[in-house]
Design an enzyme around this catalytic site. Sequence first.
Site, PDB file in Angstrom:
ATOM      1  NE  ARG A   1      -2.388  -0.324   3.668  1.00 53.77           N
ATOM      2  CZ  ARG A   1      -2.071  -1.224   4.609  1.00 53.77           C
ATOM      3  NH1 ARG A   1      -2.282  -2.492   4.400  1.00 53.77           N
ATOM      4  NH2 ARG A   1      -1.542  -0.829   5.753  1.00 53.77           N
TER       5      ARG A   1
ATOM      6  CE1 TYR B   1      17.827 -12.419   4.157  1.00 53.13           C
ATOM      7  CE2 TYR B   1      19.384 -12.409   5.986  1.00 53.13           C
ATOM      8  CZ  TYR B   1      19.072 -12.749   4.683  1.00 53.13           C
ATOM      9  OH  TYR B   1      19.984 -13.416   3.913  1.00 53.13           O
TER      10      TYR B   1
ATOM     11  CE  LYS C   1      21.593 -11.074   2.954  1.00 54.60           C
ATOM     12  NZ  LYS C   1      22.773 -11.964   3.094  1.00 54.60           N
TER      13      LYS C   1
ATOM     14  CG  ASP D   1      20.758 -18.595   1.099  1.00 55.89           C
ATOM     15  OD1 ASP D   1      21.890 -18.392   1.584  1.00 55.89           O
ATOM     16  OD2 ASP D   1      19.715 -18.431   1.744  1.00 55.89           O
TER      17      ASP D   1
ATOM     18  CG  ASP E   1      25.726 -17.367   1.308  1.00 54.30           C
ATOM     19  OD1 ASP E   1      25.450 -16.830   2.395  1.00 54.30           O
ATOM     20  OD2 ASP E   1      24.904 -17.510   0.390  1.00 54.30           O
TER      21      ASP E   1
END
Length: 319
Positions: A117, A138, A209, A281, A304
């Site tokens: 909105r 997150y 993220k 990921d 990572d």
Amino acid sequence: MKVYSAILKRLHKTSLVINLNKWRCYTTTEGHRPSIIHKRSLDILHDPWFNKGTAFSMTERDRLDLRGLLPPNVMSSEQQIERFMADLKRLQVQARDGPSDPNALAKWRILNRLHDRNETMYYKVLIDKIEEYAPIVYTPTVGLVCQNYCGLFRRTRGMYFSAADCGEMMSMVYNWPSDQVDMIVVTDGSRILGLGDLGVQGIGISIGKLDLYVAAAGINPQRVLPVMIDVGTNNEKLLKDPLYLGLQHHRLEGEEYLSVIDEFMKSVFTRWPNVIVQFEDFQSKWAFKLLQRYRNTYRMFNDDVQVGLLSYTLRILSY
């Protein structure tokens, strides 16, 4: 008498129509005619009059510049209703069971509706209450969101590039309305947190993220893009789920997989040459290989892998 008899005939015809309508769905004549609209892309998806969500056919997606703005699996209206009802029942059960993880998921839904909105207010709330709401947008709540994303999906956010889009990605990137994108977070959904292969539902990690980057680092929210690259899934539960929004075949491997990622990278950097792409990921076997493949060609990183290696090196040096 003539008037009375005319009224009876009219009533008889009306009752006949009513009886016929019991046996068929009522559709106005207008419902069979195509609507001519001048909107394209996200303007259609954000318009409740014309938006059909995942029910847009691939032909319609190409014609209306929607390709890549929706999950790749085309749903029927019946499947959409079934998915909504399943989510509604799940919410009722969770509310009955009392506060726990579902309580966090309920908070996520409230925040997500605010995001739909009023984006300015959404990010103001995140900035002012970052410690309270960072765990909602997150980790750890984003894991629960990704597991349930097919049921939670309401309004498109981000882009989906799939193995079915090979040869089309260079044009697809222009379906995104922003002429300048500074940051892309992309996942293939193969290793979401500690939850394994979640397929197309992994886009929740990219969205979450980037929300943190906007709220905590001050990146312009109009210049970020969450991305899901759907190359299939090895999650048997998702492969058998008729309401799953992604491609329902096993993951591509080898050169087939790399060709999809190569085309994606070339396409986004052609339109936005100064963008930074973060890989998020990916399975370890691909995370290392893709980092080596692109790090000297494109502005990209994989925290990572790189942060993990840095912390490991620092531990070694501390001994």
